[in-house]
Every structure is written in C-alpha cells, then in structure tokens.
Design a protein around this motif. Structure first.
Motif, PDB file in Angstrom:
ATOM      1  N   GLY A   1       0.812  -1.209   0.000  1.00 57.07           N
ATOM      2  CA  GLY A   1       0.000   0.000   0.000  1.00 57.07           C
ATOM      3  C   GLY A   1       0.849   1.263   0.000  1.00 57.07           C
ATOM      4  N   ILE A   2       0.280   2.310   0.598  1.00 60.81           N
ATOM      5  CA  ILE A   2       0.918   3.628   0.600  1.00 60.81           C
ATOM      6  C   ILE A   2       0.914   4.165   2.024  1.00 60.81           C
TER       7      ILE A   2
ATOM      8  N   ILE B   1      -8.101   2.683   4.982  1.00 55.86           N
ATOM      9  CA  ILE B   1      -7.192   3.762   5.367  1.00 55.86           C
ATOM     10  C   ILE B   1      -7.241   3.937   6.873  1.00 55.86           C
ATOM     11  N   GLU B   2      -6.046   4.004   7.478  1.00 55.45           N
ATOM     12  CA  GLU B   2      -5.922   4.232   8.916  1.00 55.45           C
ATOM     13  C   GLU B   2      -4.951   5.368   9.180  1.00 55.45           C
ATOM     14  N   SER B   3      -5.191   6.043  10.286  1.00 62.80           N
ATOM     15  CA  SER B   3      -4.273   7.048  10.810  1.00 62.80           C
ATOM     16  C   SER B   3      -3.583   6.446  12.024  1.00 62.80           C
ATOM     17  N   ILE B   4      -2.303   6.655  12.163  1.00 62.92           N
ATOM     18  CA  ILE B   4      -1.589   6.162  13.344  1.00 62.92           C
ATOM     19  C   ILE B   4      -2.157   6.813  14.600  1.00 62.92           C
ATOM     20  N   GLU B   5      -2.571   8.079  14.502  1.00 58.33           N
ATOM     21  CA  GLU B   5      -3.120   8.819  15.639  1.00 58.33           C
ATOM     22  C   GLU B   5      -4.607   8.545  15.876  1.00 58.33           C
TER      23      GLU B   5
ATOM     24  N   LYS C   1     -13.409   7.867  -2.639  1.00 57.33           N
ATOM     25  CA  LYS C   1     -12.572   7.531  -3.786  1.00 57.33           C
ATOM     26  C   LYS C   1     -13.120   8.216  -5.031  1.00 57.33           C
ATOM     27  N   THR C   2     -12.229   8.823  -5.818  1.00 60.20           N
ATOM     28  CA  THR C   2     -12.585   9.436  -7.095  1.00 60.20           C
ATOM     29  C   THR C   2     -11.514   9.042  -8.100  1.00 60.20           C
ATOM     30  N   GLY C   3     -11.867   8.185  -9.049  1.00 64.47           N
ATOM     31  CA  GLY C   3     -10.884   7.736 -10.029  1.00 64.47           C
ATOM     32  C   GLY C   3      -9.731   7.029  -9.352  1.00 64.47           C
ATOM     33  N   ASN C   4      -8.515   7.524  -9.560  1.00 65.16           N
ATOM     34  CA  ASN C   4      -7.345   6.901  -8.926  1.00 65.16           C
ATOM     35  C   ASN C   4      -6.893   7.681  -7.694  1.00 65.16           C
ATOM     36  N   SER C   5      -7.777   8.505  -7.140  1.00 66.01           N
ATOM     37  CA  SER C   5      -7.449   9.309  -5.962  1.00 66.01           C
ATOM     38  C   SER C   5      -8.378   8.975  -4.805  1.00 66.01           C
ATOM     39  N   VAL C   6      -7.869   9.187  -3.588  1.00 64.70           N
ATOM     40  CA  VAL C   6      -8.704   9.095  -2.393  1.00 64.70           C
ATOM     41  C   VAL C   6      -8.616  10.418  -1.644  1.00 64.70           C
ATOM     42  N   GLN C   7      -9.713  10.757  -0.957  1.00 65.91           N
ATOM     43  CA  GLN C   7      -9.759  11.990  -0.168  1.00 65.91           C
ATOM     44  C   GLN C   7     -10.089  11.634   1.274  1.00 65.91           C
ATOM     45  N   ILE C   8      -9.296  12.181   2.187  1.00 61.77           N
ATOM     46  CA  ILE C   8      -9.452  11.909   3.605  1.00 61.77           C
ATOM     47  C   ILE C   8      -9.536  13.248   4.326  1.00 61.77           C
ATOM     48  N   LYS C   9     -10.437  13.358   5.310  1.00 58.94           N
ATOM     49  CA  LYS C   9     -10.520  14.548   6.162  1.00 58.94           C
ATOM     50  C   LYS C   9     -10.216  14.106   7.584  1.00 58.94           C
ATOM     51  N   LEU C  10      -9.342  14.875   8.254  1.00 53.74           N
ATOM     52  CA  LEU C  10      -8.964  14.522   9.613  1.00 53.74           C
ATOM     53  C   LEU C  10      -8.337  15.721  10.315  1.00 53.74           C
ATOM     54  N   PRO C  11      -8.362  15.719  11.654  1.00 55.76           N
ATOM     55  CA  PRO C  11      -7.623  16.744  12.395  1.00 55.76           C
ATOM     56  C   PRO C  11      -6.142  16.372  12.417  1.00 55.76           C
ATOM     57  N   LEU C  12      -5.293  17.370  12.633  1.00 56.02           N
ATOM     58  CA  LEU C  12      -3.848  17.106  12.685  1.00 56.02           C
ATOM     59  C   LEU C  12      -3.204  17.999  13.734  1.00 56.02           C
ATOM     60  N   ASN C  13      -2.570  17.372  14.701  1.00 56.46           N
ATOM     61  CA  ASN C  13      -1.815  18.144  15.682  1.00 56.46           C
ATOM     62  C   ASN C  13      -0.451  18.493  15.097  1.00 56.46           C
ATOM     63  N   THR C  14       0.532  17.646  15.284  1.00 52.73           N
ATOM     64  CA  THR C  14       1.866  17.907  14.764  1.00 52.73           C
ATOM     65  C   THR C  14       2.259  16.913  13.680  1.00 52.73           C
ATOM     66  N   VAL C  15       2.194  15.630  14.010  1.00 55.38           N
ATOM     67  CA  VAL C  15       2.655  14.576  13.097  1.00 55.38           C
ATOM     68  C   VAL C  15       1.640  13.432  13.091  1.00 55.38           C
ATOM     69  N   ASP C  16       1.439  12.847  11.936  1.00 55.37           N
ATOM     70  CA  ASP C  16       0.607  11.656  11.808  1.00 55.37           C
ATOM     71  C   ASP C  16       1.101  10.893  10.576  1.00 55.37           C
ATOM     72  N   VAL C  17       0.717   9.644  10.491  1.00 54.79           N
ATOM     73  CA  VAL C  17       1.018   8.823   9.324  1.00 54.79           C
ATOM     74  C   VAL C  17      -0.284   8.175   8.882  1.00 54.79           C
ATOM     75  N   LEU C  18      -0.620   8.343   7.611  1.00 58.10           N
ATOM     76  CA  LEU C  18      -1.779   7.668   7.034  1.00 58.10           C
ATOM     77  C   LEU C  18      -1.299   6.385   6.373  1.00 58.10           C
TER      78      LEU C  18
END
Length: 129
Positions: free
Chosen positions: A67-68, A96-100, A108-125
C-alpha cells in the motif's frame, strides 16, 4: 524554462522559522520565501502525489507492495481542526488508517482518495491495498 534567483530561496526559507523550542517543530516559516521555492513547480503545473488543503502541512508519499504511507507534518505551530488530504495514484486502496486516529472514512474518485482529519503535529496515514 530556466529560473534564476539572485539569492538562495531554499536557504532563505530554511533559515526563516522560529527554532527556539527544540521540543517543537520549527514554526513561523516565511511565506514569501516558500512561494519563491515552489513557484517553478507551480508554473510548470507539476502533478503531486499528495495534495493538502492547508499551507504548512507537508505530506510525503511512500509506496510499497502492501500500500501507501503518507507522513503528515504540521509546520504551522498550531493544531489543525480539519485538513483534507488527497492522495493520487491510490486506485487499489481498500482501507485507510491514521496512526493517531485509527480507522478513517474516505472517498474515492478515479485513482485518488480523499481523507478529512484533524492534525496536531505529526501523523502517518496508512493506505492498504
């Protein structure tokens, strides 16, 4: 096209933030220097693997057979209530998961995905195939 500057915009940008608190990511980046650094890519209309709705949030695309991973770094110095992340080249993603934040809703749209989330300093999707 060739772009020539009478100074080093990357070094100017790198020297611009406040680094007084070693426990935090640097913040207070000079917007004008950032615009100079990215202007050749914008003029060329270069495609991005990761598009983020907020300035000063960086997304790094790392791909493997499974994956990515997208590392998110918030260089603004302030938590973000909600950012939108579009990952291009993600046509075979099933989860799709967030480490946080854990498991995330996404579109999903075509070959793209869109994710909405809050972000403090660092995260990994983590985008799984």
């Amino acid at each position: 096209r060739i772009f020539s500057y009478g100074f080093w915009p990357g070094i100017t940008y790198n020297l611009s933030p406040d680094r007084s608190d070693y426990k935090k990511l640097p913040y207070g980046w000079l917007k004008e220097a950032r615009q100079m650094v990215v202007s050749p890519a914008k003029i060329a209309n270069a495609s991005k693997f990761v598009e983020i709705s907020e300035e000063l949030v960086e997304g790094c695309f790392l791909e493997s057979d499974k994956g990515i991973a997208v590392t998110l770094l918030n260089w603004s110095g302030e938590p973000k209530k909600e950012i939108t992340v579009v990952v291009n080249g993600a046509e075979n993603i099933t989860k799709i998961e967030s480490i946080e934040k854990g498991s995330l809703k996404w579109e999903k749209t075509g070959n793209s995905v869109q994710i909405k989330l809050p972000l403090n300093t660092v995260d990994v999707l983590m985008l799984y195939k």
